[in-house]
Motif scaffolding. Structure first.
Motif, mmCIF file in Angstrom:
data_model
loop_
_atom_site.group_PDB
_atom_site.id
_atom_site.type_symbol
_atom_site.label_atom_id
_atom_site.label_comp_id
_atom_site.label_asym_id
_atom_site.label_seq_id
_atom_site.Cartn_x
_atom_site.Cartn_y
_atom_site.Cartn_z
ATOM 1 N N PRO A 1 0.808 -1.231 0.000
ATOM 2 C CA PRO A 1 0.000 0.000 0.000
ATOM 3 C C PRO A 1 0.837 1.275 0.000
ATOM 4 N N ALA A 2 1.862 1.328 0.836
ATOM 5 C CA ALA A 2 2.689 2.540 0.877
ATOM 6 C C ALA A 2 3.385 2.778 -0.452
ATOM 7 N N GLN A 3 3.836 1.701 -1.089
ATOM 8 C CA GLN A 3 4.541 1.851 -2.357
ATOM 9 C C GLN A 3 3.605 2.300 -3.468
ATOM 10 N N VAL A 4 2.465 1.633 -3.607
ATOM 11 C CA VAL A 4 1.555 1.926 -4.722
ATOM 12 C C VAL A 4 0.832 3.248 -4.505
ATOM 13 N N PHE A 5 0.183 3.405 -3.359
ATOM 14 C CA PHE A 5 -0.536 4.655 -3.113
ATOM 15 C C PHE A 5 0.419 5.836 -2.975
ATOM 16 N N GLY A 6 1.622 5.561 -2.493
ATOM 17 C CA GLY A 6 2.595 6.634 -2.326
ATOM 18 C C GLY A 6 3.073 7.231 -3.630
ATOM 19 N N THR A 7 2.904 6.505 -4.745
ATOM 20 C CA THR A 7 3.335 7.026 -6.045
ATOM 21 C C THR A 7 2.224 7.787 -6.762
ATOM 22 N N ALA A 8 1.006 7.762 -6.234
ATOM 23 C CA ALA A 8 -0.122 8.426 -6.901
ATOM 24 C C ALA A 8 -0.043 9.932 -6.692
ATOM 25 N N ARG A 9 0.025 10.664 -7.790
ATOM 26 C CA ARG A 9 0.124 12.132 -7.749
ATOM 27 C C ARG A 9 -0.907 12.737 -8.684
ATOM 28 N N ASP A 10 -1.302 13.978 -8.373
ATOM 29 C CA ASP A 10 -2.161 14.685 -9.320
ATOM 30 C C ASP A 10 -1.290 15.280 -10.419
ATOM 31 N N ALA B 1 -1.708 -9.713 -6.312
ATOM 32 C CA ALA B 1 -3.088 -9.256 -6.454
ATOM 33 C C ALA B 1 -3.374 -8.046 -5.579
ATOM 34 N N GLY B 2 -2.613 -7.889 -4.494
ATOM 35 C CA GLY B 2 -2.754 -6.690 -3.667
ATOM 36 C C GLY B 2 -2.373 -5.440 -4.435
ATOM 37 N N ILE B 3 -1.386 -5.550 -5.315
ATOM 38 C CA ILE B 3 -1.011 -4.416 -6.170
ATOM 39 C C ILE B 3 -2.159 -4.094 -7.119
ATOM 40 N N ASP B 4 -2.755 -5.128 -7.702
ATOM 41 C CA ASP B 4 -3.890 -4.918 -8.611
ATOM 42 C C ASP B 4 -5.027 -4.189 -7.900
ATOM 43 N N ARG C 1 -0.022 6.210 -14.288
ATOM 44 C CA ARG C 1 1.272 6.812 -13.899
ATOM 45 C C ARG C 1 1.832 6.122 -12.661
ATOM 46 N N ALA C 2 0.959 5.798 -11.709
ATOM 47 C CA ALA C 2 1.416 5.089 -10.515
ATOM 48 C C ALA C 2 1.957 3.711 -10.878
ATOM 49 N N ALA C 3 1.265 3.016 -11.774
ATOM 50 C CA ALA C 3 1.728 1.694 -12.202
ATOM 51 C C ALA C 3 3.074 1.783 -12.898
ATOM 52 N N ARG C 4 3.232 2.818 -13.703
ATOM 53 C CA ARG C 4 4.490 2.992 -14.421
ATOM 54 C C ARG C 4 5.641 3.223 -13.444
ATOM 55 N N ARG C 5 5.389 4.007 -12.406
ATOM 56 C CA ARG C 5 6.443 4.252 -11.408
ATOM 57 C C ARG C 5 6.777 2.985 -10.635
ATOM 58 N N CYS C 6 5.782 2.126 -10.447
ATOM 59 C CA CYS C 6 6.010 0.865 -9.737
ATOM 60 C C CYS C 6 6.490 -0.253 -10.656
ATOM 61 N N VAL C 7 6.544 0.039 -11.967
ATOM 62 C CA VAL C 7 6.981 -0.923 -12.981
ATOM 63 C C VAL C 7 6.130 -2.190 -12.916
ATOM 64 N N VAL C 8 4.800 -2.002 -12.960
ATOM 65 C CA VAL C 8 3.866 -3.116 -12.992
ATOM 66 C C VAL C 8 2.821 -2.838 -14.065
ATOM 67 N N PRO C 9 2.096 -3.853 -14.527
ATOM 68 C CA PRO C 9 1.038 -3.619 -15.516
ATOM 69 C C PRO C 9 -0.005 -2.654 -14.968
ATOM 70 N N PRO C 10 -0.545 -1.754 -15.786
ATOM 71 C CA PRO C 10 -1.520 -0.778 -15.301
ATOM 72 C C PRO C 10 -2.745 -1.405 -14.669
ATOM 73 N N TRP C 11 -3.211 -2.530 -15.220
ATOM 74 C CA TRP C 11 -4.338 -3.199 -14.566
ATOM 75 C C TRP C 11 -4.523 -4.598 -15.100
ATOM 76 N N ARG C 12 -5.017 -5.444 -14.208
ATOM 77 C CA ARG C 12 -5.474 -6.773 -14.583
ATOM 78 C C ARG C 12 -6.916 -6.877 -14.111
ATOM 79 N N GLU C 13 -7.753 -7.468 -14.936
ATOM 80 C CA GLU C 13 -9.159 -7.583 -14.594
ATOM 81 C C GLU C 13 -9.328 -8.375 -13.308
ATOM 82 N N GLY C 14 -10.192 -7.879 -12.408
ATOM 83 C CA GLY C 14 -10.390 -8.549 -11.128
ATOM 84 C C GLY C 14 -10.866 -9.976 -11.262
ATOM 85 N N GLY C 15 -11.654 -10.256 -12.299
ATOM 86 C CA GLY C 15 -12.181 -11.592 -12.491
ATOM 87 C C GLY C 15 -11.203 -12.561 -13.112
#
Length: 342
Positions: A44-53, A189-192, A209-223
């Motif tokens: 959480p700190a890593q992913v949410f911490g990279t979110a910027r306006d 899955a916690g990152i997703d 942008r947050a995903a790019r900073r974390c070097v992970v895919p922008p999204w994977r479908e929850g299902g």
């Protein structure tokens, strides 16, 4: 409604959103219990911490708490020395419970009464409650998951069902968004789920942008399935990644399964099998997912008309786009645009 989702509020019963409309960053508290999973604690700190306006201002403030502000053991061989006790949950907009590998929640289906009271109190006043991996055992022990859809790590599904039969467990998905309460499967899955929440709160641009900073895919479908076999290809060109990249640059074109297979130099049968093994989805479902995400991004970031968005995303007509958004998000394109640009 209330099933797994990979898009903002798609199939959720009530929209996940900041609990309180107030100035400053959205306040997130990560509640660590003894035997906390090290990776889950840090996500959480890593992913949410990279979110910027758009101006670079942080959108979330993440802190860590434990019961009594006491140190807790982690599964990674270190102790967590928190800055806060349970009282900080009373000011949180979102509370996240990481996974645990031991303790009464996992073995007996119970939790420290003080922890249970703090979580229920936060939920009742409107805070968003989330869990990562076996953190769902903690939420279930408080009763917050009773009657709700939820998920956990697939390896713990049998134990979870035995301890919490009133929870509608789906162990085959990456995460479940049930509005005010969200749960995710294990490890990545916690990152997703965290990226999904950022996208729900602030749109695809911020989440990407947050995903790019974390070097992970922008999204994977929850299902998407939790457990996906990924046999190593015999050489670097034997998989479908090159074709997926080719598809992503041609979403506006009519793309057929034979055309995709031909680009990958495979038979349709082989291509479909390898595609599913590598992504967990059929080619058709993956393509629909990509087109939907591209349409949402265009609605958020451009002034294109709905007809133009539909064509550029590969839906062809505005009617087809509206049908797809209603199915996955529950709103019309114009409503979606107002939500993220209002």
């Amino acid at each position: 409604m209330g099933t797994a989702t990979g898009t903002p509020d798609s199939t959720s019963t009530d929209a996940a959103s900041p609990a309180v409309d107030r100035p400053g960053p959205h306040r997130i508290v990560v509640l660590a219990l003894d035997s906390v999973v090290g990776l889950d604690l840090g996500v959480p700190a890593q992913v949410f911490g990279t979110a910027r306006d758009s101006g670079g201002t942080p959108l979330y403030a993440v802190t860590t708490a434990t019961a009594g502000r006491r140190p807790v053991r982690s599964t990674a061989g270190f102790q967590v020395l928190p800055d806060h006790g349970l009282s900080v949950l009373d000011e949180a907009d979102t509370v996240i419970v990481p996974g645990v590998h031991d303790g009464p929640a996992l073995h007996e289906g119970t939790v420290d009464p003080a922890v249970a009271r703090a979580l229920r109190r936060a939920h009742h006043r409107g805070a968003r409650i989330m869990s990562i991996c076996t953190g769902s055992f903690v939420l279930a022990a408080t009763g917050l998951l009773d009657g709700r859809p939820a998920t956990t790590h697939w390896a713990y599904a049998g134990r979870f069902r035995a301890l919490h039969p009133r929870v509608r467990l789906d162990p085959d998905v990456l995460f479940v968004d049930d509005g005010a309460v969200l749960t995710s499967a294990g490890v990545a899955a916690g990152i997703d789920l965290c990226l999904h929440v950022i996208r729900t709160d602030h749109g695809s641009g911020v989440a990407n942008r947050a995903a790019r900073r974390c070097v992970v895919p922008p999204w994977r479908e929850g299902g998407q399935a939790q457990y996906i076999q990924r046999p190593l290809p015999e050489n670097g060109d034997a998989g479908t990644a090159r074709t997926r990249d080719w598809i992503s640059h041609r979403l506006h074109e009519p793309l057929t399964l034979p055309a995709m297979a031909a680009h990958a130099s495979m038979s349709v049968r082989t291509f479909t099998r390898r595609f599913r093994a590598e992504t967990g989805l059929s080619p058709a479902r993956w393509l629909l997912q990509q087109r939907t995400e591209h349409a949402r991004l265009l609605l958020e970031s451009t002034d294109l008309g709905v007809d133009q968005v539909a064509r550029r995303a590969g839906f062809g007509t505005a009617a087809a786009l509206r049908q797809q958004l209603h199915r996955h998000i529950g709103v019309a394109p114009s409503t979606y645009r107002r939500t993220f640009r209002g």
